[in-house]
Design a protein around this motif. Structure first.
Motif, PDB file in Angstrom:
ATOM      1  N   SER A   1      37.338  49.178  26.534  1.00  0.00           N
ATOM      2  CA  SER A   1      38.120  50.413  26.597  1.00  0.00           C
ATOM      3  C   SER A   1      39.548  50.079  27.005  1.00  0.00           C
ATOM      4  CB  SER A   1      37.506  51.368  27.621  1.00  0.00           C
ATOM      5  OG  SER A   1      38.335  52.506  27.783  1.00  0.00           O
ATOM      6  N   PRO A   2      40.539  50.746  26.381  1.00  0.00           N
ATOM      7  CA  PRO A   2      41.942  50.453  26.692  1.00  0.00           C
ATOM      8  C   PRO A   2      42.473  51.184  27.919  1.00  0.00           C
ATOM      9  CG  PRO A   2      41.834  52.073  24.949  1.00  0.00           C
ATOM     10  CD  PRO A   2      40.401  51.701  25.274  1.00  0.00           C
ATOM     11  N   VAL A   3      41.625  51.946  28.594  1.00  0.00           N
ATOM     12  CA  VAL A   3      42.099  52.719  29.738  1.00  0.00           C
ATOM     13  C   VAL A   3      42.353  51.813  30.924  1.00  0.00           C
ATOM     14  CG1 VAL A   3      40.891  54.789  28.955  1.00  0.00           C
ATOM     15  CG2 VAL A   3      39.752  53.190  30.517  1.00  0.00           C
TER      16      VAL A   3
ATOM     17  N   ALA B   1      30.081  48.597  34.355  1.00  0.00           N
ATOM     18  CA  ALA B   1      31.436  48.430  33.845  1.00  0.00           C
ATOM     19  C   ALA B   1      32.249  47.653  34.860  1.00  0.00           C
ATOM     20  CB  ALA B   1      32.086  49.771  33.551  1.00  0.00           C
ATOM     21  N   ILE B   2      33.317  47.035  34.371  1.00  0.00           N
ATOM     22  CA  ILE B   2      34.156  46.221  35.250  1.00  0.00           C
ATOM     23  C   ILE B   2      35.618  46.426  34.873  1.00  0.00           C
ATOM     24  CG2 ILE B   2      33.947  44.175  33.758  1.00  0.00           C
ATOM     25  CD1 ILE B   2      33.832  42.516  36.423  1.00  0.00           C
ATOM     26  N   GLY B   3      36.464  46.525  35.904  1.00  0.00           N
ATOM     27  CA  GLY B   3      37.873  46.735  35.670  1.00  0.00           C
ATOM     28  C   GLY B   3      38.574  45.502  35.126  1.00  0.00           C
ATOM     29  N   ARG B   4      39.847  45.679  34.798  1.00  0.00           N
ATOM     30  CA  ARG B   4      40.603  44.629  34.126  1.00  0.00           C
ATOM     31  C   ARG B   4      40.652  43.331  34.912  1.00  0.00           C
ATOM     32  NH1 ARG B   4      46.002  47.893  32.090  1.00  0.00           N
ATOM     33  NH2 ARG B   4      45.023  49.138  30.456  1.00  0.00           N
TER      34      ARG B   4
ATOM     35  N   GLY C   1      39.915  34.123  31.585  1.00  0.00           N
ATOM     36  CA  GLY C   1      40.363  32.888  30.947  1.00  0.00           C
ATOM     37  C   GLY C   1      39.531  32.525  29.727  1.00  0.00           C
ATOM     38  N   LYS C   2      38.291  33.029  29.695  1.00  0.00           N
ATOM     39  CA  LYS C   2      37.393  32.732  28.576  1.00  0.00           C
ATOM     40  C   LYS C   2      37.075  33.969  27.750  1.00  0.00           C
ATOM     41  CE  LYS C   2      35.129  28.882  30.964  1.00  0.00           C
ATOM     42  NZ  LYS C   2      33.836  28.326  31.451  1.00  0.00           N
ATOM     43  N   ASN C   3      37.770  35.086  28.042  1.00  0.00           N
ATOM     44  CA  ASN C   3      37.522  36.340  27.301  1.00  0.00           C
ATOM     45  C   ASN C   3      36.035  36.691  27.267  1.00  0.00           C
ATOM     46  OD1 ASN C   3      40.251  36.285  26.787  1.00  0.00           O
ATOM     47  ND2 ASN C   3      40.061  36.679  24.604  1.00  0.00           N
ATOM     48  N   THR C   4      35.378  36.566  28.399  1.00  0.00           N
ATOM     49  CA  THR C   4      33.935  36.751  28.451  1.00  0.00           C
ATOM     50  C   THR C   4      33.547  37.721  29.557  1.00  0.00           C
ATOM     51  OG1 THR C   4      33.550  34.508  27.624  1.00  0.00           O
ATOM     52  CG2 THR C   4      31.722  35.591  28.753  1.00  0.00           C
ATOM     53  N   VAL C   5      32.610  38.597  29.247  1.00  0.00           N
ATOM     54  CA  VAL C   5      32.002  39.459  30.254  1.00  0.00           C
ATOM     55  C   VAL C   5      30.495  39.201  30.233  1.00  0.00           C
ATOM     56  CG1 VAL C   5      31.840  41.421  28.651  1.00  0.00           C
ATOM     57  CG2 VAL C   5      31.760  41.818  31.116  1.00  0.00           C
ATOM     58  N   THR C   6      29.916  39.163  31.414  1.00  0.00           N
ATOM     59  CA  THR C   6      28.512  38.773  31.569  1.00  0.00           C
ATOM     60  C   THR C   6      27.738  39.840  32.342  1.00  0.00           C
ATOM     61  OG1 THR C   6      29.118  36.428  31.553  1.00  0.00           O
ATOM     62  CG2 THR C   6      26.985  36.999  32.491  1.00  0.00           C
ATOM     63  N   LEU C   7      26.496  40.029  31.956  1.00  0.00           N
ATOM     64  CA  LEU C   7      25.603  40.931  32.689  1.00  0.00           C
ATOM     65  C   LEU C   7      24.373  40.132  33.105  1.00  0.00           C
ATOM     66  CD1 LEU C   7      25.204  43.896  33.620  1.00  0.00           C
ATOM     67  CD2 LEU C   7      23.785  44.205  31.570  1.00  0.00           C
ATOM     68  N   GLN C   8      24.262  39.846  34.390  1.00  0.00           N
ATOM     69  CA  GLN C   8      23.100  39.170  34.938  1.00  0.00           C
ATOM     70  C   GLN C   8      22.076  40.238  35.308  1.00  0.00           C
ATOM     71  OE1 GLN C   8      22.342  35.846  35.333  1.00  0.00           O
ATOM     72  NE2 GLN C   8      20.331  36.543  36.039  1.00  0.00           N
ATOM     73  N   MET C   9      20.895  40.142  34.714  1.00  0.00           N
ATOM     74  CA  MET C   9      19.859  41.146  34.934  1.00  0.00           C
ATOM     75  C   MET C   9      18.663  40.506  35.613  1.00  0.00           C
ATOM     76  SD  MET C   9      20.083  43.228  31.324  1.00  0.00           S
ATOM     77  CE  MET C   9      19.389  41.884  30.378  1.00  0.00           C
ATOM     78  N   ASP C  10      18.390  40.923  36.831  1.00  0.00           N
ATOM     79  CA  ASP C  10      17.269  40.401  37.606  1.00  0.00           C
ATOM     80  C   ASP C  10      16.269  41.511  37.878  1.00  0.00           C
ATOM     81  OD1 ASP C  10      19.773  38.599  39.433  1.00  0.00           O
ATOM     82  OD2 ASP C  10      18.454  37.796  37.862  1.00  0.00           O
ATOM     83  N   MET C  11      15.066  41.124  38.279  1.00  0.00           N
ATOM     84  CA  MET C  11      14.000  42.080  38.601  1.00  0.00           C
ATOM     85  C   MET C  11      13.843  43.102  37.474  1.00  0.00           C
ATOM     86  SD  MET C  11      14.661  42.621  42.676  1.00  0.00           S
ATOM     87  CE  MET C  11      16.420  42.895  42.499  1.00  0.00           C
ATOM     88  N   LEU C  12      13.782  42.628  36.265  1.00  0.00           N
ATOM     89  CA  LEU C  12      13.705  43.516  35.110  1.00  0.00           C
ATOM     90  C   LEU C  12      12.422  44.317  35.094  1.00  0.00           C
ATOM     91  CD1 LEU C  12      15.318  41.130  32.518  1.00  0.00           C
ATOM     92  CD2 LEU C  12      16.073  43.465  32.970  1.00  0.00           C
TER      93      LEU C  12
ATOM     94  N   TRP D   1      42.280  40.977  28.307  1.00  0.00           N
ATOM     95  CA  TRP D   1      42.857  41.108  29.639  1.00  0.00           C
ATOM     96  C   TRP D   1      43.216  42.564  29.957  1.00  0.00           C
ATOM     97  CZ3 TRP D   1      45.226  37.289  33.135  1.00  0.00           C
ATOM     98  CH2 TRP D   1      44.814  35.978  32.864  1.00  0.00           C
ATOM     99  N   PHE D   2      43.484  43.364  28.931  1.00  0.00           N
ATOM    100  CA  PHE D   2      43.943  44.726  29.133  1.00  0.00           C
ATOM    101  C   PHE D   2      42.838  45.757  28.962  1.00  0.00           C
ATOM    102  CE2 PHE D   2      48.102  43.070  29.325  1.00  0.00           C
ATOM    103  CZ  PHE D   2      48.213  42.107  28.354  1.00  0.00           C
ATOM    104  N   SER D   3      41.608  45.280  28.891  1.00  0.00           N
ATOM    105  CA  SER D   3      40.492  46.183  28.617  1.00  0.00           C
ATOM    106  C   SER D   3      39.539  46.294  29.794  1.00  0.00           C
ATOM    107  CB  SER D   3      39.700  45.689  27.401  1.00  0.00           C
ATOM    108  OG  SER D   3      40.500  45.646  26.242  1.00  0.00           O
ATOM    109  N   VAL D   4      39.134  47.517  30.067  1.00  0.00           N
ATOM    110  CA  VAL D   4      37.953  47.748  30.890  1.00  0.00           C
ATOM    111  C   VAL D   4      36.755  47.391  30.021  1.00  0.00           C
ATOM    112  CG1 VAL D   4      36.519  49.539  31.926  1.00  0.00           C
ATOM    113  CG2 VAL D   4      38.992  49.512  32.351  1.00  0.00           C
ATOM    114  N   MET D   5      35.822  46.655  30.573  1.00  0.00           N
ATOM    115  CA  MET D   5      34.652  46.223  29.806  1.00  0.00           C
ATOM    116  C   MET D   5      33.389  46.896  30.347  1.00  0.00           C
ATOM    117  SD  MET D   5      36.003  44.302  27.577  1.00  0.00           S
ATOM    118  CE  MET D   5      34.481  43.710  26.819  1.00  0.00           C
ATOM    119  N   GLY D   6      32.525  47.276  29.427  1.00  0.00           N
ATOM    120  CA  GLY D   6      31.288  47.925  29.831  1.00  0.00           C
ATOM    121  C   GLY D   6      30.089  47.372  29.088  1.00  0.00           C
ATOM    122  N   TRP D   7      28.944  47.499  29.721  1.00  0.00           N
ATOM    123  CA  TRP D   7      27.657  47.242  29.078  1.00  0.00           C
ATOM    124  C   TRP D   7      26.911  48.572  28.983  1.00  0.00           C
ATOM    125  CZ3 TRP D   7      26.022  42.951  26.666  1.00  0.00           C
ATOM    126  CH2 TRP D   7      26.653  41.737  26.958  1.00  0.00           C
ATOM    127  N   PHE D   8      26.429  48.871  27.801  1.00  0.00           N
ATOM    128  CA  PHE D   8      25.656  50.072  27.541  1.00  0.00           C
ATOM    129  C   PHE D   8      24.291  49.662  27.014  1.00  0.00           C
ATOM    130  CE2 PHE D   8      28.855  53.493  27.767  1.00  0.00           C
ATOM    131  CZ  PHE D   8      30.006  52.731  27.865  1.00  0.00           C
TER     132      PHE D   8
END
Length: 122
Positions: free
Chosen positions: A97-99, A48-51, A73-84, A28-35
């Motif tokens: 990230s804790p920022v 990336a997505i904010g808290r 609520g599910k501690n999950t971050v998702t990246l939907q990738m279309d038109m790959l 809940w306190f983390s910025v989440m990113g996909w690299f």
């Protein structure tokens, strides 16, 4: 601990959905990113997505094709990738990230998943 899933092989124009589950107590306190990191290239941010999920960032080449979201609520971050595209081929990593605000530098993310391979064939 971050665990990614959902990678695979897809033809150009196709879609994949990556998921990342955080088993820790700080999601809940983390910025989440996909690299992503392609062979011989540096690791770069994709999205990336904010808290709260109300703010997002996308690298220019994926704007309009990729969508990042989170479910606190599910501690999950998702990246939907279309038109790959073939140039999307890389190992994709989830990171936390804790920022307080979205950041794009890998050095500001302190926790990483093991990575999942995405291969787009032409």
């Amino acid at each position: 601990q971050l665990v990614e899933s959902g990678g695979g092989v897809v033809q150009a124009g196709g879609s994949l959905r990556l998921s990342c589950v955080d088993s820790g107590r700080t999601f809940w306190f983390s910025v989440m990113g996909w690299f992503r990191q392609a062979p011989g290239k540096e690791r770069q941010i994709v999205a990336a997505i904010g808290r709260s999920g109300s703010t997002t960032y996308y690298e220019d080449s994926v704007k309009g094709r990729f969508t990042i979201s989170r479910d606190n609520g599910k501690n999950t971050v998702t990246l939907q990738m279309d038109m790959l595209r073939p140039e999307d081929t890389a190992v994709y990593y989830c990171a936390a990230s804790p920022v307080t605000d979205i950041v794009t530098s890998p050095s500001l993310y302190h926790e990483w998943g093991q990575g999942t391979q995405v291969t787009v064939s032409s």
